[in-house]
Design an enzyme around this catalytic site. Structure first.
Site, PDB file in Angstrom:
ATOM      1  N   SER A  62       0.844  -1.188   0.022  1.00  0.00           N
ATOM      2  CA  SER A  62      -0.015  -0.026  -0.054  1.00  0.00           C
ATOM      3  C   SER A  62       0.778   1.206   0.084  1.00  0.00           C
ATOM      4  CB  SER A  62      -0.925   0.164   1.140  1.00  0.00           C
ATOM      5  OG  SER A  62      -2.004  -0.727   0.846  1.00  0.00           O
ATOM      6  N   LYS A  65       0.165   3.610  -2.778  1.00  0.00           N
ATOM      7  CA  LYS A  65      -1.052   4.795  -2.486  1.00  0.00           C
ATOM      8  C   LYS A  65      -0.362   6.215  -2.386  1.00  0.00           C
ATOM      9  CE  LYS A  65      -4.685   1.896  -0.840  1.00  0.00           C
ATOM     10  NZ  LYS A  65      -3.946   0.697  -0.353  1.00  0.00           N
ATOM     11  N   SER A 124      -6.031   2.969   4.721  1.00  0.00           N
ATOM     12  CA  SER A 124      -5.660   2.326   3.609  1.00  0.00           C
ATOM     13  C   SER A 124      -6.726   1.369   2.711  1.00  0.00           C
ATOM     14  CB  SER A 124      -4.375   1.395   3.903  1.00  0.00           C
ATOM     15  OG  SER A 124      -3.726   1.034   2.721  1.00  0.00           O
ATOM     16  N   LYS A 232       2.819   6.480   5.143  1.00  0.00           N
ATOM     17  CA  LYS A 232       2.009   5.270   4.567  1.00  0.00           C
ATOM     18  C   LYS A 232       2.609   3.954   4.986  1.00  0.00           C
ATOM     19  CE  LYS A 232      -1.690   3.972   2.669  1.00  0.00           C
ATOM     20  NZ  LYS A 232      -1.620   2.919   3.567  1.00  0.00           N
TER      21      LYS A 232
END
Length: 287
Positions: A62, A65, A124, A232
């Site tokens: 993730s 992202k 997320s 993140k």
């Protein structure tokens, strides 16, 4: 002359064994073995304070992202989207894998960009990432083309995206830790407003559900570190535990990235934060 040669030989052998000992200590140091790759970088300047296996393209889960955030924020800056633009869930966005983290959209309702962006950033949510990709480009497939073009425009030659989420499919998104740090730096330089979302310990959805940030190092969270502001987390079976962080330390913005951090039993979360803390302590606070 013989005496000088003997001295030089002894010095050379001492240097050789010093290097061998240094390498052995590196191999024994947990920083060199707990993660597949890691990096500590000064933002803005791009100065590398520490890196390990920085040139191998690895699954990034993730952390993908970060690029999704960049392109969405670019679309908002260009006026193609607004924070209040509305989205009606598509079949694609609704049909995420059962194991995927999701916002859990209702097909009969509409959602605004702000909520989708918060869900993607804080928890997320993968359905939110797909929704935003569709809002920008029409389809996730078209959005991925933009992601790869943007990576090339950043000069990243070892980064490839196949989706907007980072979920493992037949293939998976890959990048080096250097490239992930570079994407994070571009994001922070061009769209610092992303920090308004990455600093959030939690947010409440339009349906009244409170969702918590996956970054447990934020102030007020269980593994809080003074100065931490984001950025993140990521985890898939292929990538392992990952984390791209940013914060202000010693008056400077720092970016760290760790990929494939070794889990402790079933705990895939704590080790990536502990390693991040150790990297910041060693290479920023105590350098």
């Amino acid at each position: 002359m013989k005496k000088i040669l003997a001295i030089l030989f002894v010095a050379a052998m001492a240097f050789f064994f010093f290097i061998k000992d240094k390498d052995a200590r590196k191999e024994a140091d947990p920083i060199y073995s707990e993660a597949k790759a890691s990096i500590v970088m000064e933002a803005d300047s791009g100065k590398i304070l520490y890196e390990q296996n920085a040139k191998e393209a690895l699954p990034i889960a993730s952390m993908s992202k970060l690029m999704t955030q960049y392109i969405v924020l670019e679309a908002i800056a260009d006026g193609r989207l607004t924070w209040d633009s509305q989205y009606k869930p598509s079949t694609t966005a609704l049909n995420q894998p059962k194991y995927a983290v999701i916002l859990g959209m209702d097909k009969h309702k509409t959602y605004i960009v702000r909520e989708l962006f918060a869900a993607m950033t804080v928890t997320s949510a993968n359905d939110a990432a797909v929704a935003l990709a569709e809002m920008v480009s029409g389809t996730e497939e078209e959005f991925v083309i933009q992601m790869n073009k943007k990576a090339k425009s950043f000069g990243l030659r070892n980064t490839s995206f196949i989706n907007a989420t980072g979920l493992d499919e037949d293939e998976t998104n890959r990048a080096t830790v250097r490239d992930v740090a570079a994407i994070a730096n571009e994001l922070l330089i061009n769209y610092p407003e992303v920090l308004e979302f990455t600093r959030m310990t939690d947010f409440t959805t339009s349906e009244g559900t409170k969702l918590w940030n996956t970054n447990l190092m934020l102030p007020g969270m269980p593994q809080a570190m003074t100065g931490m502001e984001g950025l993140k987390t990521g985890y898939t079976e292929e990538a392992g535990p990952c984390f791209a962080s940013t914060g202000i330390y010693e008056g400077k913005r720092i970016i760290t990235v760790v990929i494939g951090v070794e889990a402790e039993g079933s705990d895939t979360s704590t080790p990536r934060f502990e390693l991040t803390r150790d990297l910041i302590d060693r290479y920023v606070l105590n350098k």
